[in-house]
Design a protein around this motif. Structure first.
Motif, PDB file in Angstrom:
ATOM      1  N   SER A  47     -63.647   3.613 -84.179  1.00  0.00           N
ATOM      2  CA  SER A  47     -63.833   3.948 -85.794  1.00  0.00           C
ATOM      3  C   SER A  47     -62.719   4.810 -86.410  1.00  0.00           C
ATOM      4  O   SER A  47     -62.729   4.924 -87.553  1.00  0.00           O
ATOM      5  CB  SER A  47     -65.428   4.838 -85.725  1.00  0.00           C
ATOM      6  OG  SER A  47     -66.291   4.092 -85.141  1.00  0.00           O
ATOM      7  N   VAL A  48     -62.032   5.504 -85.717  1.00  0.00           N
ATOM      8  CA  VAL A  48     -60.931   6.380 -86.173  1.00  0.00           C
ATOM      9  C   VAL A  48     -59.824   5.883 -87.243  1.00  0.00           C
ATOM     10  O   VAL A  48     -59.634   6.144 -88.018  1.00  0.00           O
ATOM     11  CB  VAL A  48     -60.286   7.113 -84.886  1.00  0.00           C
ATOM     12  CG1 VAL A  48     -58.994   7.820 -85.368  1.00  0.00           C
ATOM     13  CG2 VAL A  48     -61.302   8.125 -84.189  1.00  0.00           C
ATOM     14  N   PHE A  56     -59.728   6.703 -91.006  1.00  0.00           N
ATOM     15  CA  PHE A  56     -58.362   7.448 -91.581  1.00  0.00           C
ATOM     16  C   PHE A  56     -58.063   6.115 -93.044  1.00  0.00           C
ATOM     17  O   PHE A  56     -57.629   6.938 -94.048  1.00  0.00           O
ATOM     18  CB  PHE A  56     -57.215   7.193 -90.816  1.00  0.00           C
ATOM     19  CG  PHE A  56     -57.097   8.386 -89.852  1.00  0.00           C
ATOM     20  CD1 PHE A  56     -56.964   9.730 -90.755  1.00  0.00           C
ATOM     21  CD2 PHE A  56     -57.270   8.461 -88.617  1.00  0.00           C
ATOM     22  CE1 PHE A  56     -56.752  10.952 -90.061  1.00  0.00           C
ATOM     23  CE2 PHE A  56     -57.190   9.668 -87.877  1.00  0.00           C
ATOM     24  CZ  PHE A  56     -56.789  10.658 -88.517  1.00  0.00           C
ATOM     25  N   ALA A  57     -58.125   4.921 -92.679  1.00  0.00           N
ATOM     26  CA  ALA A  57     -58.003   3.932 -93.894  1.00  0.00           C
ATOM     27  C   ALA A  57     -58.723   4.176 -94.801  1.00  0.00           C
ATOM     28  O   ALA A  57     -58.617   4.104 -96.097  1.00  0.00           O
ATOM     29  CB  ALA A  57     -57.736   2.576 -93.251  1.00  0.00           C
ATOM     30  N   ALA A  58     -60.152   4.316 -94.530  1.00  0.00           N
ATOM     31  CA  ALA A  58     -61.280   4.296 -95.530  1.00  0.00           C
ATOM     32  C   ALA A  58     -60.822   5.726 -96.392  1.00  0.00           C
ATOM     33  O   ALA A  58     -61.185   5.833 -97.629  1.00  0.00           O
ATOM     34  CB  ALA A  58     -62.455   4.373 -94.831  1.00  0.00           C
ATOM     35  N   VAL A  61     -67.168   7.764 -93.682  1.00  0.00           N
ATOM     36  CA  VAL A  61     -67.031   7.881 -92.307  1.00  0.00           C
ATOM     37  C   VAL A  61     -68.065   7.499 -91.530  1.00  0.00           C
ATOM     38  O   VAL A  61     -68.003   6.765 -90.485  1.00  0.00           O
ATOM     39  CB  VAL A  61     -66.472   9.502 -92.128  1.00  0.00           C
ATOM     40  CG1 VAL A  61     -66.341   9.522 -90.554  1.00  0.00           C
ATOM     41  CG2 VAL A  61     -64.994   9.421 -92.915  1.00  0.00           C
ATOM     42  N   LEU A  62     -69.331   7.817 -91.984  1.00  0.00           N
ATOM     43  CA  LEU A  62     -70.493   7.243 -91.115  1.00  0.00           C
ATOM     44  C   LEU A  62     -70.539   5.885 -90.962  1.00  0.00           C
ATOM     45  O   LEU A  62     -70.997   5.138 -89.993  1.00  0.00           O
ATOM     46  CB  LEU A  62     -71.756   7.657 -91.681  1.00  0.00           C
ATOM     47  CG  LEU A  62     -71.956   9.396 -91.597  1.00  0.00           C
ATOM     48  CD1 LEU A  62     -73.198   9.803 -92.105  1.00  0.00           C
ATOM     49  CD2 LEU A  62     -72.032   9.693 -89.955  1.00  0.00           C
ATOM     50  N   ALA A  63     -70.187   5.042 -92.090  1.00  0.00           N
ATOM     51  CA  ALA A  63     -70.205   3.548 -92.221  1.00  0.00           C
ATOM     52  C   ALA A  63     -69.124   2.964 -91.191  1.00  0.00           C
ATOM     53  O   ALA A  63     -69.291   2.237 -90.613  1.00  0.00           O
ATOM     54  CB  ALA A  63     -69.800   3.314 -93.620  1.00  0.00           C
ATOM     55  N   CYS A  64     -68.083   3.993 -91.038  1.00  0.00           N
ATOM     56  CA  CYS A  64     -66.930   3.383 -90.500  1.00  0.00           C
ATOM     57  C   CYS A  64     -67.219   3.595 -88.695  1.00  0.00           C
ATOM     58  O   CYS A  64     -67.116   2.809 -87.902  1.00  0.00           O
ATOM     59  CB  CYS A  64     -65.704   4.403 -90.395  1.00  0.00           C
ATOM     60  SG  CYS A  64     -64.644   4.177 -91.932  1.00  0.00           S
TER      61      CYS A  64
END
Length: 311
Positions: free
Chosen positions: A18-19, A23-25, A247-250
């Protein structure tokens, strides 16, 4: 005990996958909150992966690679801002052009700089354990015994939320993304705000690429971003352009990818191609409205043309 270990390993794999997405999101969030559509996240992420690998490979210092990734990501962000803000090129076309250009350049230079187009034996980033907290079952190993980039991500989420919704800087950014004419009338430089936001977007996305090559897989290979920039865009829509929910979606997409890898390890009678598709299927479901109607910033993708003040 084996079940606990399996669950812990699964959570850790989900976080690591996810990391780069997160970062991209987050980078895409800053850009799109300012009104600049950033399809180029894929290229920015890949540029960061290549730059960090090249810097770390030739210097022997992982932090040199990290700084080079941030610099290269910022340059790509400035290029996107120049095309979209100054030249008013179609923002979708600009992002796609960046993706294609970066993919070609990184493939070309990796074959010149690295043997067989791959950088291996890269220096690694050591994990840092927080005393006492790292001993907490499951949570301690997952959250309090990580590398500096993960801790930085944990810091960026509340910091981004605070800056966007509790400061005048965030108010100006959101005003530029929603009502640029009104922001311009109030004395806010629309072009400057968008340049800063898109440059920051490139730097953050490049950090995701640096994590990918220096921490997650510890080598560079051509096109290693493998669509993660587009999944980050889906997470951005899924999270409705808010740092926490994005971030939760990631994390959801990372958990899905970790799940398909573990299903493959069980040697079930399922074609692996279907399992590889799973994260992208979840991303498509997000894009077609699984999370409900997402309302983007009103000026997203629309170039701003200031009114003449000669009269």
């Amino acid at each position: 005990m084996n079940n606990i270990n399996f669950f812990t390993d699964y959570l850790l794999a989900s976080l690591r996958l996810s990391v780069p997405l997160a970062f991209a999101a987050l980078g895409g969030l800053w850009s799109e909150r300012s009104g600049v559509l950033n399809i180029g996240l894929e290229g920015m992420l890949l540029a960061g992966a290549f730059a960090s690998a090249a810097g770390a490979f030739f210097s022997g210092n992982v932090w040199v690679g990290m700084l080079l990734a941030i610099a290269v990501g910022g340059i790509v962000g400035i290029l996107h801002a120049y095309l979209c803000v100054t030249l008013r090129v179609d923002q979708l076309v600009s992002g796609l052009a960046i993706n294609l250009t970066v993919a070609g350049l990184t493939s070309f230079w990796s074959r010149i700089l690295f043997n067989s187009g791959q950088a291996q034996t890269l220096p690694s980033i050591n994990t840092i354990g927080i005393p006492f907290l790292q001993d907490i079952p499951i949570i301690g190993f997952l959250i309090f015994k990580q590398d500096p980039l993960v801790y930085l991500l944990f810091l960026l989420v509340p910091l981004s939320t605070y800056l966007l919704f509790r400061t005048s800087l965030g108010l100006s950014l959101r005003a530029v993304g929603e009502y640029p004419r009104a922001a311009d009338t109030a004395g806010v430089s629309v072009a400057l705000v968008r340049y800063i936001a898109v440059t920051l977007s490139g730097c953050l996305a490049a950090l995701g690429g640096a994590y990918l090559s220096l921490v997650h897989v510890k080598f560079f290979v051509e096109d290693m971003s493998a669509g993660k920039g587009f999944i980050a865009l889906a997470a951005l829509i899924f999270g409705r352009w808010h740092p926490v929910s994005t971030v939760l979606a990631c994390l959801l997409f990372g958990a899905t990818e970790a799940l398909q890898l573990r299903i493959q390890a069980f040697n079930l009678n399922i074609p692996y191609q279907f399992l590889v598709m799973l994260p992208y299927i979840i991303a498509l479901l997000a894009l077609v409205g699984l999370a409900g109607k997402s309302t983007p910033p009103a000026a997203l993708g629309i170039p701003y043309i200031p009114e003449s003040r000669d009269n």
